[in-house]
Design a protein around this motif. Structure first.
Motif, short mmCIF file in Angstrom:
data_model
loop_
_atom_site.label_atom_id
_atom_site.label_comp_id
_atom_site.label_asym_id
_atom_site.label_seq_id
_atom_site.Cartn_x
_atom_site.Cartn_y
_atom_site.Cartn_z
N ILE A 89 0.84 -1.20 0.00
CA ILE A 89 0.00 0.00 0.00
C ILE A 89 0.88 1.25 0.00
O ILE A 89 1.81 1.38 0.79
CB ILE A 89 -0.92 0.02 1.24
N ASN A 90 0.56 2.16 -0.88
CA ASN A 90 1.21 3.48 -0.93
C ASN A 90 0.12 4.52 -1.11
O ASN A 90 -0.42 4.68 -2.19
CB ASN A 90 2.22 3.54 -2.07
N TYR A 91 -0.20 5.21 -0.01
CA TYR A 91 -1.31 6.18 0.00
C TYR A 91 -0.75 7.59 0.14
O TYR A 91 0.09 7.86 1.02
CB TYR A 91 -2.26 5.86 1.15
N ARG A 92 -1.22 8.47 -0.72
CA ARG A 92 -0.78 9.86 -0.70
C ARG A 92 -1.98 10.80 -0.68
O ARG A 92 -2.93 10.61 -1.45
CB ARG A 92 0.08 10.21 -1.91
N GLN A 93 -1.89 11.81 0.19
CA GLN A 93 -2.88 12.89 0.20
C GLN A 93 -2.15 14.16 0.63
O GLN A 93 -1.74 14.28 1.79
CB GLN A 93 -4.04 12.60 1.14
N GLY A 94 -2.01 15.06 -0.31
CA GLY A 94 -1.24 16.27 -0.03
C GLY A 94 0.21 15.93 0.26
O GLY A 94 0.87 15.23 -0.51
N VAL B 132 1.55 7.43 3.32
CA VAL B 132 1.38 6.33 4.26
C VAL B 132 1.59 5.01 3.52
O VAL B 132 0.99 4.78 2.47
CB VAL B 132 -0.01 6.35 4.92
N ARG B 133 2.41 4.13 4.13
CA ARG B 133 2.63 2.79 3.58
C ARG B 133 2.10 1.75 4.56
O ARG B 133 2.12 1.97 5.77
CB ARG B 133 4.12 2.56 3.30
N GLY B 134 1.65 0.62 4.01
CA GLY B 134 1.14 -0.44 4.86
C GLY B 134 0.79 -1.67 4.06
O GLY B 134 1.16 -1.79 2.88
N ASN B 135 0.06 -2.61 4.70
CA ASN B 135 -0.31 -3.86 4.04
C ASN B 135 -1.74 -3.86 3.51
O ASN B 135 -2.05 -4.56 2.54
CB ASN B 135 -0.14 -5.03 5.02
N THR B 136 -2.62 -3.09 4.16
CA THR B 136 -4.04 -3.07 3.78
C THR B 136 -4.56 -1.64 3.85
O THR B 136 -4.18 -0.89 4.75
CB THR B 136 -4.88 -3.96 4.71
N ALA B 137 -5.44 -1.30 2.91
CA ALA B 137 -6.08 0.01 2.94
C ALA B 137 -7.56 -0.16 2.62
O ALA B 137 -7.93 -0.93 1.74
CB ALA B 137 -5.45 0.97 1.94
N ILE B 138 -8.41 0.57 3.37
CA ILE B 138 -9.85 0.55 3.14
C ILE B 138 -10.28 1.99 2.84
O ILE B 138 -10.12 2.88 3.69
CB ILE B 138 -10.61 0.01 4.35
N GLU C 149 1.73 -2.83 9.62
CA GLU C 149 3.09 -2.31 9.45
C GLU C 149 3.06 -0.92 8.79
O GLU C 149 3.72 -0.66 7.77
CB GLU C 149 3.95 -3.27 8.63
N VAL C 150 2.31 -0.05 9.41
CA VAL C 150 2.10 1.28 8.84
C VAL C 150 3.35 2.14 9.02
O VAL C 150 3.96 2.17 10.09
CB VAL C 150 0.88 1.97 9.51
N ASN C 151 3.72 2.83 7.98
CA ASN C 151 4.83 3.77 7.99
C ASN C 151 4.34 5.08 7.41
O ASN C 151 3.92 5.15 6.26
CB ASN C 151 6.00 3.21 7.16
N THR C 152 4.40 6.16 8.25
CA THR C 152 3.86 7.45 7.85
C THR C 152 4.99 8.45 7.65
O THR C 152 5.89 8.55 8.48
CB THR C 152 2.88 7.99 8.90
N VAL C 153 4.92 9.19 6.55
CA VAL C 153 5.90 10.22 6.24
C VAL C 153 5.16 11.51 5.91
O VAL C 153 4.25 11.51 5.07
CB VAL C 153 6.81 9.83 5.06
N LEU C 154 5.53 12.60 6.56
CA LEU C 154 4.97 13.91 6.26
C LEU C 154 6.04 14.72 5.55
O LEU C 154 7.07 15.07 6.16
CB LEU C 154 4.52 14.62 7.54
N GLU C 155 5.85 14.94 4.29
CA GLU C 155 6.84 15.63 3.50
C GLU C 155 6.92 17.10 3.87
O GLU C 155 5.90 17.76 4.10
CB GLU C 155 6.53 15.47 1.99
#
Length: 305
Positions: free
Chosen positions: A266-271, A275-281, A294-300
């Motif tokens: 999972i590679n989720y971007r908003q603004g 956020v990276r992880g194994n599952t997204a709903i 295994e969520v990994n969050t990055v704020l650019e």
């Protein structure tokens, strides 16, 4: 109305009428229509052919006019209504402005505002030309093809169709578009295989859209009864408001409720949020996305000017 059983009988009719024999026409490209100089003509005629055992019909065509070549290998027919058969039962009803029956090529060509309807499923399609190969029980259509299914209220268009009448399966290719009338959902693909009995559409290189949501994937399976879209081999989901982007290995788009469940990488971007992880709903009604596993969050960082 004159009824003719098979084309061999037509040769006998031509001989009894005193038609002299002539040399066969030169070979032509397979699947192509043949230019014919008519030597025998009938009005309001029914043409029919049975299988080799004589146990069941293969096809039946009613024509306002029929013209035959002297050797009986080609028949030109006008004002056509008829049916194609499977195991002695009608499977497809057809109408066309004109057509051609080629006995040596074992092929029937219908052209000009062609309409066809499945007897069992009431599925219809329209096009400009179809070819039917009775030995293979296969139908082919070229030009713009519009295929409609009344129960699911589904319309599929494409530039070419190949149909397996025994399996009740249609393959469309060339700028395929599938749209369900009861919900604002459209699927674009390079190729789609529609299994009519299973109410299942399997498509390649797809883009699916619904209002402000869109999703792209190399492969998808659309279950019309369950109203779900299964996407595989990598996908990208995008929404315009709020603007977001979601990438994953596989996903299921449930149209009732309007929700996407994605799995793998999972590679989720908003603004500026990633956020990276194994599952997204993704809840498409509320526009919210939940990432799990295994969520990994990055704020650019955003450069200030």
């Amino acid at each position: 109305m004159r009824v003719v059983q098979g084309l061999l009988l037509l040769l006998t009719v031509a001989t009894l009428a005193g038609c002299s024999a002539e040399r066969s026409a030169p070979e032509v490209e397979p699947n192509a229509a043949i230019a014919v100089k008519p030597t025998l003509s009938f009005d309001n005629i029914i043409l029919t052919e049975s299988d080799q055992q004589g146990k069941g019909q293969l096809w039946e065509l009613k024509a306002k006019k029929a013209e035959y070549s002297r050797d009986g290998k080609v028949a030109m027919v006008m004002g056509i209504e008829g049916a194609f058969f499977e195991k002695g039962q009608k499977t497809l009803l057809v109408k066309a402005r004109e057509g051609q029956i080629q006995t040596e090529a074992r092929m029937i060509i219908l052209s000009g505002n062609v309409e066809a309807r499945s007897v069992r499923r009431k599925t219809t399609f329209t096009t400009q030309q179809i070819r039917w190969l009775p030995d293979q029980n296969r139908i082919e259509a070229t030009g713009e093809v519009i295929l409609q299914e009344p129960v699911q209220r589904l319309t599929i268009t494409g530039n070419r169709l190949e149909g397996d009448l025994a399996g009740n399966q249609m393959t469309l290719s060339g700028k395929v578009t599938a749209k369900a009338a009861q919900r604002d959902f459209t699927l674009h693909a390079t190729q789609a295989v529609w299994n009519v009995d299973q109410a299942l559409v399997q498509a390649q290189e797809i883009t699916a859209t619904a209002l402000q949501d869109s999703i792209q994937a190399p492969q998808a399976s659309w279950d019309l009864k369950r109203q779900t879209l299964e996407l595989t081999r990598g996908l990208t989901y995008q929404r315009t408001r709020p603007k977001l982007n979601l990438m994953a290995d596989t996903a299921r788009w449930e149209q009732q409720p309007n929700r996407i469940t994605a799995q793998g990488n999972i590679n989720y971007r908003q603004g500026t949020l990633q956020v990276r992880g194994n599952t997204a709903i993704a809840d498409l009604q509320t526009g919210t996305v939940e990432v799990k596993g295994e969520v990994n969050t990055v704020l650019e960082a955003v450069a200030l000017r």
